[in-house]
Design a protein around this motif. Sequence first.
Motif, mmCIF file in Angstrom:
data_model
loop_
_atom_site.group_PDB
_atom_site.id
_atom_site.type_symbol
_atom_site.label_atom_id
_atom_site.label_comp_id
_atom_site.label_asym_id
_atom_site.label_seq_id
_atom_site.Cartn_x
_atom_site.Cartn_y
_atom_site.Cartn_z
ATOM 1 N N ARG A 190 8.635 -1.929 4.260
ATOM 2 C CA ARG A 190 8.765 -2.455 5.616
ATOM 3 C C ARG A 190 9.938 -1.790 6.325
ATOM 4 O O ARG A 190 10.961 -1.454 5.726
ATOM 5 C CB ARG A 190 8.969 -3.963 5.570
ATOM 6 C CG ARG A 190 7.811 -4.735 4.975
ATOM 7 C CD ARG A 190 8.085 -6.226 5.034
ATOM 8 N NE ARG A 190 8.052 -6.692 6.403
ATOM 9 C CZ ARG A 190 6.990 -7.267 6.972
ATOM 10 N NH1 ARG A 190 5.889 -7.440 6.276
ATOM 11 N NH2 ARG A 190 7.028 -7.678 8.221
ATOM 12 N N ASP A 191 9.803 -1.644 7.639
ATOM 13 C CA ASP A 191 10.886 -1.058 8.434
ATOM 14 C C ASP A 191 12.180 -1.853 8.288
ATOM 15 O O ASP A 191 13.264 -1.287 8.218
ATOM 16 C CB ASP A 191 10.482 -1.011 9.916
ATOM 17 C CG ASP A 191 9.386 -0.001 10.181
ATOM 18 O OD1 ASP A 191 9.187 0.885 9.333
ATOM 19 O OD2 ASP A 191 8.731 -0.091 11.230
ATOM 20 N N GLU A 192 12.060 -3.190 8.228
ATOM 21 C CA GLU A 192 13.256 -4.024 8.132
ATOM 22 C C GLU A 192 14.013 -3.757 6.837
ATOM 23 O O GLU A 192 15.241 -3.710 6.818
ATOM 24 C CB GLU A 192 12.879 -5.516 8.200
ATOM 25 C CG GLU A 192 12.079 -5.889 9.434
ATOM 26 C CD GLU A 192 10.593 -5.938 9.144
ATOM 27 O OE1 GLU A 192 9.950 -6.912 9.560
ATOM 28 O OE2 GLU A 192 10.084 -5.001 8.498
ATOM 29 N N LEU A 193 13.266 -3.596 5.736
ATOM 30 C CA LEU A 193 13.900 -3.291 4.451
ATOM 31 C C LEU A 193 14.627 -1.960 4.532
ATOM 32 O O LEU A 193 15.773 -1.826 4.076
ATOM 33 C CB LEU A 193 12.830 -3.263 3.350
ATOM 34 C CG LEU A 193 13.237 -3.101 1.893
ATOM 35 C CD1 LEU A 193 12.095 -3.515 0.983
ATOM 36 C CD2 LEU A 193 13.662 -1.689 1.540
ATOM 37 N N SER A 220 10.251 -0.559 -8.304
ATOM 38 C CA SER A 220 9.256 -1.630 -8.231
ATOM 39 C C SER A 220 9.923 -2.953 -8.573
ATOM 40 O O SER A 220 10.937 -2.998 -9.286
ATOM 41 C CB SER A 220 8.108 -1.355 -9.200
ATOM 42 O OG SER A 220 8.570 -1.422 -10.535
ATOM 43 N N GLY A 221 9.357 -4.038 -8.064
ATOM 44 C CA GLY A 221 9.951 -5.345 -8.326
ATOM 45 C C GLY A 221 10.075 -5.650 -9.806
ATOM 46 O O GLY A 221 11.061 -6.238 -10.256
ATOM 47 N N PHE A 240 13.133 -8.214 -3.707
ATOM 48 C CA PHE A 240 12.452 -8.552 -2.466
ATOM 49 C C PHE A 240 11.206 -9.387 -2.744
ATOM 50 O O PHE A 240 10.583 -9.267 -3.806
ATOM 51 C CB PHE A 240 12.065 -7.283 -1.701
ATOM 52 C CG PHE A 240 13.241 -6.591 -1.096
ATOM 53 C CD1 PHE A 240 13.768 -7.010 0.103
ATOM 54 C CD2 PHE A 240 13.851 -5.527 -1.748
ATOM 55 C CE1 PHE A 240 14.870 -6.382 0.659
ATOM 56 C CE2 PHE A 240 14.949 -4.889 -1.214
ATOM 57 C CZ PHE A 240 15.460 -5.319 -0.006
ATOM 58 N N PRO A 241 10.804 -10.226 -1.802
ATOM 59 C CA PRO A 241 9.630 -11.086 -2.013
ATOM 60 C C PRO A 241 8.334 -10.316 -1.811
ATOM 61 O O PRO A 241 8.325 -9.175 -1.338
ATOM 62 C CB PRO A 241 9.793 -12.158 -0.936
ATOM 63 C CG PRO A 241 10.489 -11.435 0.179
ATOM 64 C CD PRO A 241 11.438 -10.466 -0.502
ATOM 65 N N THR A 297 5.732 -5.469 -4.155
ATOM 66 C CA THR A 297 7.103 -5.971 -4.269
ATOM 67 C C THR A 297 8.037 -4.821 -4.611
ATOM 68 O O THR A 297 7.646 -3.844 -5.241
ATOM 69 C CB THR A 297 7.223 -7.053 -5.353
ATOM 70 O OG1 THR A 297 6.841 -6.491 -6.614
ATOM 71 C CG2 THR A 297 6.350 -8.244 -5.045
ATOM 72 N N PHE A 298 9.278 -4.962 -4.203
ATOM 73 C CA PHE A 298 10.270 -3.919 -4.438
ATOM 74 C C PHE A 298 11.572 -4.538 -4.912
ATOM 75 O O PHE A 298 11.882 -5.696 -4.633
ATOM 76 C CB PHE A 298 10.561 -3.142 -3.143
ATOM 77 C CG PHE A 298 9.402 -2.334 -2.630
ATOM 78 C CD1 PHE A 298 9.047 -1.142 -3.235
ATOM 79 C CD2 PHE A 298 8.666 -2.769 -1.538
ATOM 80 C CE1 PHE A 298 7.979 -0.403 -2.759
ATOM 81 C CE2 PHE A 298 7.608 -2.030 -1.056
ATOM 82 C CZ PHE A 298 7.256 -0.849 -1.671
#
Length: 570
Positions: free
Chosen positions: A112-115, A241-242, A271-272, A283-284
């Motif tokens: 995501r851009d926010e991340l 990866s998460g 991250f969720p 997920t990351f």
Amino acid sequence: MNLKAVTADEYWRELSARTRIEPPALLMITAAAMAEPGQGGGGRVSLRGTESLRRFVTERCPWLGRLTWNIAVPPEPIEIELPEAVLLDPRALAESYFRLFRRSFTRRAEIRDELARVAVDWLVRDDPQDDPCSGVWVAGESRAFLLAVRLLLEGRSVRLATPSVMLAQLFLALRAFSFNAEARVLEPGEGALARLDGPVFSVPEPNTEEEAPRLGKYSLDELNYAEAAAECPGRLAVLVSGGMLYRTLGDDVAVKRRLLESGRVRFSIAFPIGAGAASGVETFGLLLCGERGDERPGVTLIDFVKPEGGRTGRGGWPADAAEALDGLLAGRETALLDHAAVPVPRLLERQCALTVGEYLQAPGDDGIDALLKERGSRPLSAFCEVIRCHSLGARASSGAGAVFEAMPNDLTLAGDLRQPAKRIDIEPGDTNAERRLKKQILQPGDLLITQRGRIGQVGIVREIPEGECWAAGQLFLVLRLRAGGPVGSPEYLMKYLLSDAVQKRLKRFTSNTSVPQLRAGQLESFPLPLPDPESGTAAAERSVERIRALAAEVEDLQERLRQEMQSLTV
């Protein structure tokens, strides 16, 4: 061909339809036309075949001449004149291109851009340079390329480091669209990132195995990038990866141990679900590392507060996630995030499991801690063996000799395991399945605890009919009491694990991956109180019997209710 379209979107669609060439070639041709010197009129293109394209592009964009050419076009003549309207706003033309063709570069979830903004803003925080992103390298392939492009479109100056010559070419071509773009081709080898100056954001491809990894020695891309990034001297944002944050076996541990022992890891962020822009289940994890020479003794573990029920569902990215995370990295508290500062030696002792839930205090924890202190405690592994379970196969059977594979739905309301509904045959000669079956065959007195999905559901094996073979399914961990251990009563363990405070603690331990998971290693180290010196295990056993009696009443009422609702009496 004289394109009559005037908007950027119309230009790209018409050019693609008329030439039928791939999007990378469309961008290179347009970049060369945009770079045409002189005044007035639109850029003109006249070429035929790949070699003609190479000459045309390198003449107009000489900075591309240092890269090996590998973008092909058909041998048919291509004649184009760019409309003057699209020449007036080259940045809008580039933005339109990536909006229309971004799927040509990745078919997996982008971050995501926010991340990305949170990571990049942290990398350049306290940077004295005027340009807030002048020194940042984004390293990787398709995901990294698209992320670097999005940063350019936001007006930032960013550099791309990639093993893909084609992606490096395309990124450099954006100079013709008035962007301050720079790229470097990474050569294979573990030190490929070490020569990058300034902060580095490593963005590997999805965690897929390849026969010949492009970077480093591991079969998983994320491990190669994480280990290579450790050689960089500047600040790091290492995307993984998460699941890598939680795994405590194999190569994951070796890479995390190297990063932790360096003393550079400042933050570990889980991250969720929903951190992938194109997928609700991606997920990351993110490791934020300081510069070499700026070592710290501890790491702040960060996780997003899980909603009631412990699951976020698909697309569970909170609306204000980026703002809350950026604030916490700057030292401001937020109710949206759980966090704990943990010394590096303690993380190393825990096999580098970066799970914040193990270090948090919550309502009910004081009662658990007081009981452990009053009675004394041992890890669960001292009470019982923890048996990891795997899939036994999907070959259904209804014949004699079938194996009954236990699933969570086979547990009664009180937790008793009834005869499993799933029956399977083990293929003769399937040594892998036979080995797993031998390990997972259940015995009376075994406890079952769900490790995936509905975390913490506890069951007990009371009895198994003579001649039948029951085995635990892959959603369970089996807890088998040790001979000569602290207790000989499975009900004692069952009552403790079923208590509300313990259930909440177990759920906090789970991974923030698409399917929440409780690791066997976490459970093995989970502390259990020793029995009361006077009453022993009697109180817990009486409590479990009361639970069974109440559950039987509830199940009887449910059956009576079902029969009444099905009745046709009016």
